[in-house]
Design a protein around this motif. Sequence first.
Motif, PDB file in Angstrom:
ATOM      1  N   MET A   1       3.836  47.743  -0.588  1.00 49.02           N
ATOM      2  CA  MET A   1       5.253  47.588  -0.889  1.00 49.02           C
ATOM      3  C   MET A   1       5.402  46.998  -2.302  1.00 49.02           C
ATOM      4  SD  MET A   1       8.134  45.408   1.210  1.00 49.02           S
ATOM      5  CE  MET A   1       8.019  46.409   2.680  1.00 49.02           C
ATOM      6  N   THR A   2       6.281  47.568  -3.069  1.00 54.39           N
ATOM      7  CA  THR A   2       6.484  47.105  -4.446  1.00 54.39           C
ATOM      8  C   THR A   2       7.308  45.813  -4.444  1.00 54.39           C
ATOM      9  OG1 THR A   2       8.574  48.271  -4.763  1.00 54.39           O
ATOM     10  CG2 THR A   2       6.538  49.526  -5.199  1.00 54.39           C
ATOM     11  N   ARG A   8      14.402  43.850  -2.043  1.00 56.97           N
ATOM     12  CA  ARG A   8      15.478  44.525  -1.321  1.00 56.97           C
ATOM     13  C   ARG A   8      15.440  44.177   0.166  1.00 56.97           C
ATOM     14  NH1 ARG A   8      14.270  49.443  -2.608  1.00 56.97           N
ATOM     15  NH2 ARG A   8      15.322  49.337  -4.614  1.00 56.97           N
ATOM     16  N   GLU A   9      14.235  44.101   0.730  1.00 55.66           N
ATOM     17  CA  GLU A   9      14.084  43.773   2.147  1.00 55.66           C
ATOM     18  C   GLU A   9      14.552  42.336   2.425  1.00 55.66           C
ATOM     19  OE1 GLU A   9      10.161  43.075   4.403  1.00 55.66           O
ATOM     20  OE2 GLU A   9      10.582  45.241   4.624  1.00 55.66           O
ATOM     21  N   ARG A  10      14.173  41.403   1.544  1.00 54.39           N
ATOM     22  CA  ARG A  10      14.610  40.007   1.701  1.00 54.39           C
ATOM     23  C   ARG A  10      16.127  39.895   1.609  1.00 54.39           C
ATOM     24  NH1 ARG A  10      10.452  38.756  -1.805  1.00 54.39           N
ATOM     25  NH2 ARG A  10      11.936  38.310  -3.468  1.00 54.39           N
ATOM     26  N   LYS A  15      21.558  39.287   3.843  1.00 53.44           N
ATOM     27  CA  LYS A  15      22.906  39.850   4.028  1.00 53.44           C
ATOM     28  C   LYS A  15      23.263  39.896   5.507  1.00 53.44           C
ATOM     29  CE  LYS A  15      25.694  44.023   3.276  1.00 53.44           C
ATOM     30  NZ  LYS A  15      26.829  43.336   3.819  1.00 53.44           N
ATOM     31  N   GLU A  16      22.326  40.300   6.350  1.00 51.47           N
ATOM     32  CA  GLU A  16      22.582  40.367   7.788  1.00 51.47           C
ATOM     33  C   GLU A  16      22.898  38.983   8.344  1.00 51.47           C
ATOM     34  OE1 GLU A  16      19.084  42.268   9.283  1.00 51.47           O
ATOM     35  OE2 GLU A  16      19.642  44.236   8.466  1.00 51.47           O
TER      36      GLU A  16
END
Length: 200
Positions: A1-2, A8-10, A15-16
């Motif tokens: 994973m870049t 973006r995942e964090r 956000k959730e």
Amino acid sequence: MTPEERHRERMQRKKELVDRKIARATIDRGVLVVNTGNGKGKSSSGFGMLARALGHGFRCGVVQFIKGTFSTGEEAFFRRLGGDQLDYHVMGEGFTWETQDKSRDIAAAQAAWTVAARMLADSAYDFVLLDELNIALTKQYVQLEQVLTAVSARPPRQHVVITGRGAPDGLVAVADTVTEMRVVKHAFDAGIKAQKGIEL
């Protein structure tokens, strides 16, 4: 994973989490905010909220306890621009070490509290700032029970901000939001006098 994908995942997880908290916040009513502590910024924060409230078209009231013998930038600004939306009262006799007259200080605090209590009972006021009330409470120039009764009986949608060092535990307990300002460093300790636009 870049690194970009990890970021973006964090941010998606964050956000959730934030979205869930926002969804749970369904109560819509006036809040009681207390700004206290020995650090700078208690009144400044209150006046920042006053500016925000005026920007939303709220009817606002200000009562300044303690302060009163010198002109401040916030008083000059808000008196000039607040118009009919703002009811502004400077009720103090100045700092207690300047007046050196306890009976006069008590009388001034009681007179200020009379004006403040009237605002707190009036649904025409959407926002009330009680600047340096905590000092009057700490010195028992105004009785805590009077204040607790008035803020609990105020109109449901009225916001109240109370500032000053040494907020009593009873006030902190009933407040919705409490911020304690902490001194890290202050120019005055280095011999720099109070500056217009910063302290005045």
